[in-house]
Write an enzyme that holds these catalytic residues in place. Structure first.
Site, PDB file in Angstrom:
ATOM      1  CD  GLU A  29      25.909  45.884  54.004  1.00  0.00           C
ATOM      2  OE1 GLU A  29      26.459  46.888  54.341  1.00  0.00           O
ATOM      3  OE2 GLU A  29      26.413  44.717  53.506  1.00  0.00           O
ATOM      4  CD  GLU A  44      31.866  47.815  54.596  1.00  0.00           C
ATOM      5  OE1 GLU A  44      31.763  46.542  54.244  1.00  0.00           O
ATOM      6  OE2 GLU A  44      30.699  48.451  55.003  1.00  0.00           O
TER       7      GLU A  44
END
Length: 279
Positions: free
Chosen positions: A155, A256
């Site tokens: 990520e 998220e």
């Protein structure tokens, strides 16, 4: 393929945090979702007691939700830590001790995506030394993911909020994906495309989607500014998800975002209830 055509799961480490951990899977199910994801829940322990792992496993199973994604140990999240695998000394040792714990737990619930956060730069340590350590640890993580039939996610975060984190662009994260795949020979590392983080970095999101949708194993969203629900900021998230679908992305989209000053169950009005369950 925008909001109504994607498959969404709820990140239980940023949503429903007003509830104890073991109550969150059921709360997500009550809100209409059939899948969830988690950061590593035990921020102080890469190797929690088996009884704690079993209790979380049971609550996920009892709620009838699928665990779609799980982070490896990454220190304190949210907070100053951004990962452990590239940190020399005790933290990288804690990461290695966590690898098989995560893989075994994820495998027991059919989870097919494991996220490994890279780790901040450390003052006085050669970045090349950290990168070499990271590659060794990521190869170990890729092998553990392969053992349970999962992918390994890499990520990119954003520089304003994570100034010491080295992967603050899509090309930087994809470059690590390539190095891990080459070193492991497994080809199971993928890019985690977090549209909030990439937007905070000022990246051209349509270009990122066009270039990297085929390398992407998971997507996460939050609006910007504010990291709130879609519609609370200015990101054209419906359009961006439509672009992802047209580019061939068929994976999950993780929610998220922060719910704001309201219960998490009230932070999904942007998504019709019939679009929350996996199809």
């Amino acid at each position: 393929m925008g909001f109504t055509e994607q498959r969404f799961n709820v990140n239980l480490s940023i949503l429903f945090t007003e509830l104890p951990l073991l109550e969150r899977p059921a709360a997500a199910a009550a809100a209409g979702f059939t899948a969830v994801e988690l950061w590593w829940p035990w921020v102080d322990s890469p190797t929690p007691a088996q009884s704690e792992l079993d209790a979380l496993r049971r609550t996920v199973e009892d709620a009838g939700v699928q665990l779609n994604g799980l982070n490896f140990y990454a220190g304190q999240l949210p907070g100053p830590d951004r990962g452990a695998l590239s940190l020399p000394g005790e933290e990288s040792e804690r990461f290695r001790a966590n690898i098989d714990v995560v893989a075994d737990f994820a495998g027991s619930l059919g989870c097919k995506a494991l996220n490994a956060l890279y780790g901040n730069r450390v003052a006085g340590v050669d970045p090349a030394e950290q990168d070499a350590l990271a590659l060794r640890n990521l190869v170990l993580a890729a092998r553990a993911a392969e053992r349970i039939g999962a992918i390994l996610l890499i990520e990119a975060l954003n520089k304003p909020e994570s100034p010491l984190y080295p992967l603050v662009s899509a090309p930087a994260a994809v470059g690590v994906v390539d190095r891990v795949n080459q070193a492991s020979g497994l080809g199971n590392a993928r890019f985690l495309m977090d549209l909030y983080h990439l937007s905070m970095n000022g990246e051209d999101l349509p270009r990122v989607i066009a270039e990297y949708a085929g390398r992407t194993g998971h997507v996460q969203i939050a609006d910007n500014p504010g990291r709130g629900a879609p519609g609370t900021g200015t990101l054209p998230l419906d359009d961006l998800l439509d672009r992802l679908g047209k580019a061939g992305y068929e994976g999950w989209v993780g929610l998220e975002y922060k719910p704001g000053d309201r219960p998490s169950a009230e932070a999904f009005e942007w998504l019709p209830r019939e679009s929350r369950a996996a199809r």
